[in-house]
Write an enzyme that holds these catalytic residues in place. Structure first.
Site, PDB file in Angstrom:
ATOM      1  N   PRO A   1     -35.104  11.872 -62.703  1.00 38.53           N
ATOM      2  CA  PRO A   1     -36.420  11.313 -62.368  1.00 38.53           C
ATOM      3  C   PRO A   1     -36.426   9.788 -62.344  1.00 38.53           C
ATOM      4  CG  PRO A   1     -36.634  13.051 -64.011  1.00 38.53           C
ATOM      5  CD  PRO A   1     -35.168  12.749 -63.889  1.00 38.53           C
TER       6      PRO A   1
ATOM      7  N   ARG B   1     -28.405  19.896 -42.965  1.00 34.94           N
ATOM      8  CA  ARG B   1     -28.976  20.096 -41.629  1.00 34.94           C
ATOM      9  C   ARG B   1     -28.696  18.921 -40.695  1.00 34.94           C
ATOM     10  NH1 ARG B   1     -33.952  17.831 -40.678  1.00 34.94           N
ATOM     11  NH2 ARG B   1     -34.626  19.581 -39.367  1.00 34.94           N
TER      12      ARG B   1
END
Length: 273
Positions: free
Chosen positions: A92, A161
């Protein structure tokens, strides 16, 4: 591209066998290796964590298992002919994961992920490997998960992708939200498919016109509308010089105008459309 993941929950990475990532692996575009961190522990409980120095709640992942694991993973990768490893640390407190970073990572030949649990990995591990290979600490959002495996799945799918030969149409990601170029600071607008009418709802006439220029303009205008509604912060940081006359017209309709400093600001009397 080679991808190594060191984790205490190898089964969490099973989704890497399906969908586009699975197809990329089947086609040889992505070489994935998932490693169980507990292999590099030597006590009967396979301990990978300990209490933090300085006190406080939670546990911290130990240096020894991570160091031995990463040493072996890197050595085996080099032996297999891999090169140019980058250590990707989901956290984070890392750099925000963006489409721009996904494009950057898609150009790397080898990614090594270190998804942590508990309060994270002893900082000395990251500092040690930063002296050997590039390290990128990455955050997928302003929230905290139970572990970094979900972040690995997110990053891997976004990167995979973009690899050559993975998408059926190589141009498919050109108009994605945040795609480098004309869409860098915009969200993709709405999309439609057959039938032309469904439950009394039609589709915009322009999409049936066959006029490619008008369709492209409509799509860009809708991208501006959606961005202004859902992510006004993106427009606020845009450089007005990057927009043409038509872009400025739709922004004006949506209540945006450039301030003297060059950035866009939203007029108080604007009406959202």
């Amino acid at each position: 591209m080679r991808l190594d993941v060191v984790t205490i929950f190898p089964e969490y990475l099973d989704p890497l066998n399906v969908s586009l990532v699975g197809k990329a692996r089947a086609r040889g575009r992505l070489d994935v290796h998932v490693h169980d961190l507990r292999r590099w522990t030597y006590d009967r409980h396979h301990t990978v964590d300990d209490t933090p120095y300085g006190g406080g709640p939670g546990m911290v992942m130990k240096t020894e298992p991570w160091g031995e694991a990463l040493d072996e993973v890197l050595a085996s990768g080099y032996e297999a002919g891999a090169h140019g490893p980058v250590l990707v640390v989901p956290t984070p407190s890392g750099r925000p994961f963006t489409q721009e970073l996904a494009v950057e990572l898609s150009g790397r030949p080898w990614l090594v992920f270190t998804p942590a649990r508990y309060e994270g990995i002893d900082r000395r591990v990251v500092d040690e490997y930063a002296t050997r290979i590039p390290v990128i600490e990455v955050s997928i959002g302003d929230y905290v998960l139970a572990g970094g495996e979900a972040a690995v799945l997110v990053i891997t799918e976004a990167v995979a992708r973009l690899l050559p030969g993975v998408l059926g149409n190589a141009e498919s990601h050109r108009d994605d939200s945040f795609a480098p170029g004309a869409m860098a600071d915009l969200l993709e607008g709405p999309v439609y498919t057959k039938p032309p009418e469904w439950r009394g709802r039609g589709i915009p006439d322009v999409l049936l016109s066959g006029h490619h220029g008008r369709i492209a303009r409509w799509r860009r205008d809708e991208a501006f509308r959606r961005t202004a509604r859902n992510r006004p912060d993106l427009i606020e940081r845009c450089d007005p010089a990057a927009f043409d006359k038509k872009d400025r017209e739709i922004l004006s309709i949506l209540g945006w105008a450039p301030e003297p400093g060059g950035r866009f600001w939203r007029r108080p009397d604007s009406v959202e459309e």
